[in-house]
Enzyme design. Sequence first.
Site, mmCIF file in Angstrom:
data_model
loop_
_atom_site.group_PDB
_atom_site.id
_atom_site.type_symbol
_atom_site.label_atom_id
_atom_site.label_comp_id
_atom_site.label_asym_id
_atom_site.label_seq_id
_atom_site.Cartn_x
_atom_site.Cartn_y
_atom_site.Cartn_z
ATOM 1 N N THR A 132 0.855 -1.180 0.000
ATOM 2 C CA THR A 132 0.000 0.000 0.000
ATOM 3 C C THR A 132 0.887 1.224 0.000
ATOM 4 O OG1 THR A 132 -1.597 -1.243 1.297
ATOM 5 C CG2 THR A 132 -1.858 1.136 1.309
ATOM 6 N N THR B 141 -3.897 1.619 -2.733
ATOM 7 C CA THR B 141 -3.264 0.301 -2.734
ATOM 8 C C THR B 141 -3.650 -0.537 -3.938
ATOM 9 O OG1 THR B 141 -2.925 -1.675 -1.372
ATOM 10 C CG2 THR B 141 -5.148 -0.767 -1.426
ATOM 11 N N SER C 173 -10.876 -3.684 4.767
ATOM 12 C CA SER C 173 -9.483 -3.351 4.443
ATOM 13 C C SER C 173 -8.753 -2.845 5.676
ATOM 14 C CB SER C 173 -9.436 -2.286 3.340
ATOM 15 O OG SER C 173 -9.649 -1.005 3.893
ATOM 16 N N GLY D 86 1.407 -0.731 4.694
ATOM 17 C CA GLY D 86 1.934 -1.916 5.339
ATOM 18 C C GLY D 86 0.917 -2.994 5.655
ATOM 19 N N GLY D 87 -0.240 -3.033 4.961
ATOM 20 C CA GLY D 87 -1.200 -4.100 5.199
ATOM 21 C C GLY D 87 -1.700 -4.083 6.631
#
Length: 530
Positions: A346, A364, A407, A428-429
Amino acid sequence: MTFDFPEIFQEQWNLRKPAVSGSHGVVATQHYLASRVGASVLQKGGNAIDAAVASGLALGCVEPWMSGIGGGGFMTIYDAEEDSVSVVEFGMRAPLLADPNDYPLTGKTTGASSFHWPEVLDDRNVHGPFAIATPGYLKGVGLALENFGTWDWSDAMEPACRLAEWGLPTHWYTQLQILRGARTMRRYEEVQRVYLSDGLPPETEDDTGTTNRTQLGNLPNTLRVLQRNGPNALYSGELAEKISSDLAKAGSKIQLQDLEQYEAYITKPIQLDYRGHEIFAPSRRSAGPTLTHALSTLKERLSVIDRKCPNASDYEIFANTLLDSYEYRLKHLGDGTNEGTPTGATSHLCVLDRDGNMVSLTQTLMSVFGSFVMLPKTGILMNNGMMWFDPRPDTPNSVAPGRRPLSNMCPVIGKTHDGRRFALGACGGRQIFPAVFQILSFLCDFGMNTMDALHQARIDVSGTDLITIMDNMDSESIDHLHQKFSNTLVRKNAVSPRLFGVPQLVVMETSGSMSGGCFIPSPVSQAIGV
């Protein structure tokens, strides 16, 4: 005799990117070229939304493995004149023909992209045509520019068009990202043709020492079409037909109808009073509800008296709060829930302009290089947003036709009780929410400035019982965490692998002075003051 790598071969990072200041605005992004684009927009009189849209479009051309027009995102906007906060929501959406049976479980566990879902047959939710969700990026940024910006769409698009025509600079960091994805790239023809043209990643320099540039397929032509015809051209008309045609050939269930029916939304944020500080975050399908859940818990657990930085007990409280919040998030949140309020790879950027308008934008493709499916006719690299869904049936976040997944994006606007305003977010997820949560505490509970808040040692808790600890944390706190938790790991904050969220932050002080900063280890991120 031991055969571990000696210390000399291990990464040694003790770096900080200093915060910058500006009198007419600040831009902080994950790539210096995108930051320059945003700064140029501010210098030419554009507002924070104009700069954010132009910078975000540019990011898709200079770090295309992270984000782009084949993805989605969330944008949180502070309008200084109206003294109001709005959220533009443009996350990816499952195909209207999506079928949970397309994602059969193997019975094994997996840590794919740190999501810890059960393994799906052939990793169908991770890469390839079944991993692709309907993209919302252009609908979102177009909606933001139309409602909050001052520039024309064509002007905001121009820097991205030029960067795409110029080509992707293949310096060492670009080469590293291509190497990370090379094994999977070899399964997909167009992305392999572009990034592994001779079977190997491109050289960083030519014979004269000039940085090489990689041409991104047909993306430059596509961007020029979008510049002329507007963002909706991706969703209907000739360009949309090319996209749906390529998707069908790849085996995706996304049809022209998916594109035509996609909508982005302007919504009200969640607003939380945290000890007299005002925090605004996206609702519904973002990490915003989890953030507000965690801050509400932290308010009851953490007592700060005359301390300028966290101590060992504070980090223990952070860890327990994150563990509790993730457990709640993964069990209860998603588009299938009935809750009315609160719902990788992202990139994030923050912008502050001379009038005090602020933007926190997270965008992202999902994982590095998304689905690895690049559409030949348009050069669009498509997301793998279906990996956001829990592949197990009958959960609030299970696969369903037309559903939007839960998300991790969490772009935040805040105001401290002493009048400072800030925009904060991270990439960074699953590491995004823990990073934003702790930096908010550093700003609000400990009164840190931009530089110190970004670089204060953090932990990461990303949905399992593992507590990952930055190795620059003080030894007393590290020892305390080892004693209190059975599963801890001290790791360096390295370029690869990234084990902690990577934030950006811009701040307007009560005096009107402005500052902004980016977090190491991204070597190409930059904050620019105007």
